[in-house]
Design an enzyme around this catalytic site. Structure first.
Site, PDB file in Angstrom:
ATOM      1  N   ALA A   1       0.823  -1.208   0.000  1.00  0.00           N
ATOM      2  CA  ALA A   1       0.000   0.000   0.000  1.00  0.00           C
ATOM      3  C   ALA A   1       0.855   1.256   0.000  1.00  0.00           C
ATOM      4  O   ALA A   1       0.527   2.243  -0.674  1.00  0.00           O
ATOM      5  CB  ALA A   1      -0.920  -0.013   1.220  1.00  0.00           C
ATOM      6  N   ASP A   2       1.960   1.242   0.744  1.00  0.00           N
ATOM      7  CA  ASP A   2       2.804   2.434   0.808  1.00  0.00           C
ATOM      8  C   ASP A   2       3.375   2.776  -0.562  1.00  0.00           C
ATOM      9  O   ASP A   2       3.445   3.952  -0.949  1.00  0.00           O
ATOM     10  CB  ASP A   2       3.925   2.243   1.835  1.00  0.00           C
ATOM     11  CG  ASP A   2       4.715   0.957   1.651  1.00  0.00           C
ATOM     12  OD1 ASP A   2       4.292   0.078   0.868  1.00  0.00           O
ATOM     13  OD2 ASP A   2       5.759   0.805   2.313  1.00  0.00           O
TER      14      ASP A   2
END
Length: 260
Positions: A109-110
């Site tokens: 996600a990052d």
């Protein structure tokens, strides 16, 4: 006001975002066992110190690479702020851009959030470097598509491995060289500093060089993460440093969800 939560492997960052501006941010060590109640006690005290009440938060978005931490963060949002949180990459908070890799589900996600924000801030082809638990190098093309990247051990992991595996080596802090920039150390600690710092610089320069050669077009190198400024002191590696890229990506994803 939006509460954006970036749950990484080492730290969780909580940020208050209003109209795209980060009003406050706080960091806590990642512990998947930490309960929603524990988060709430800690966070409410910090909100008060910044002059905000609990009712200032009317939306929450969570981006996480630690699946075990997600449930308690969701409970924090619903129980203590009375909102249903958005989860980055899911439902109304789907990425909204092409993940052009063999298995898009494996993209953290990052890294996806960094791609969103970097493309919004900068034109053309990009290499995004994030100094986290791992150091990641991501290629985002001029259309905003995520094309893949590189995962390398983070500098703290490298340093911990050196200290743990070698009985006679001391634990040292990561710092940029000062004064004499010789790469021939005269003490054990100097030699460790040189190996970690300049060795990591060489890793970054080498991988960026190879990525640029493969891309074959002009590329802007965007760095994020606290250690970016450490390396920027002595070498010209990065075109720009964006310290809050992941949080900005969360804020952009939230704004996009409002019209979904």
């Amino acid at each position: 006001m939006l509460l954006a939560i970036d749950a990484g492997n080492t730290n969780l960052v909580f940020a208050l975002v209003e109209d795209g501006v980060i009003r406050a941010r706080w960091r806590i060590a990642t512990d998947a066992r930490r309960t929603a109640d524990e988060y709430a006690v800690w966070l409410h005290q910090l909100l008060e110190l910044e002059g905000y009440g609990r009712d200032a938060v009317d939306a929450v978005i969570i981006g996480t690479v630690v699946p075990r931490a997600l449930h308690n963060l969701e409970v924090l949002a619903s129980k203590y702020f009375g909102v249903e949180p958005l989860i980055a990459g899911q439902g109304r908070a789907e990425w909204g851009f092409v993940l052009d890799v063999e298995d898009p589900r494996t993209v953290g996600a990052d890294r996806a959030l960094n791609a969103i924000a970097a493309h919004a801030f900068h034109e053309g082809d990009l290499i995004v470097i994030d100094f986290g638990t791992a150091t990641t190098f991501d290629m985002v093309d001029y259309t905003g598509a995520y094309k893949g990247g590189i995962i390398a051990p983070g500098i703290n992991l490298s340093l911990d491995a050196l200290f743990t595996a070698a009985a006679k080596l001391p634990r040292i802090a990561i710092e940029a060289p000062s004064g004499n920039l010789s790469v021939i150390g005269r003490t054990t600690e100097d030699q460790m500093h040189i190996g970690i710092y300049w060795g990591y610089v060489s890793l970054i320069e080498g991988l960026i060089g190879r990525m640029k050669a493969e891309i074959g077009r002009p590329v802007t190198v965007v760095a994020t993460g606290g250690l970016a400024t450490l390396f920027d002191k002595h070498v010209e590696i990065f075109d720009v440093i964006e310290p809050d890229l992941t949080i900005q990506g969360l804020a952009m994803l939230h704004r996009r969800s409002l019209t979904a």
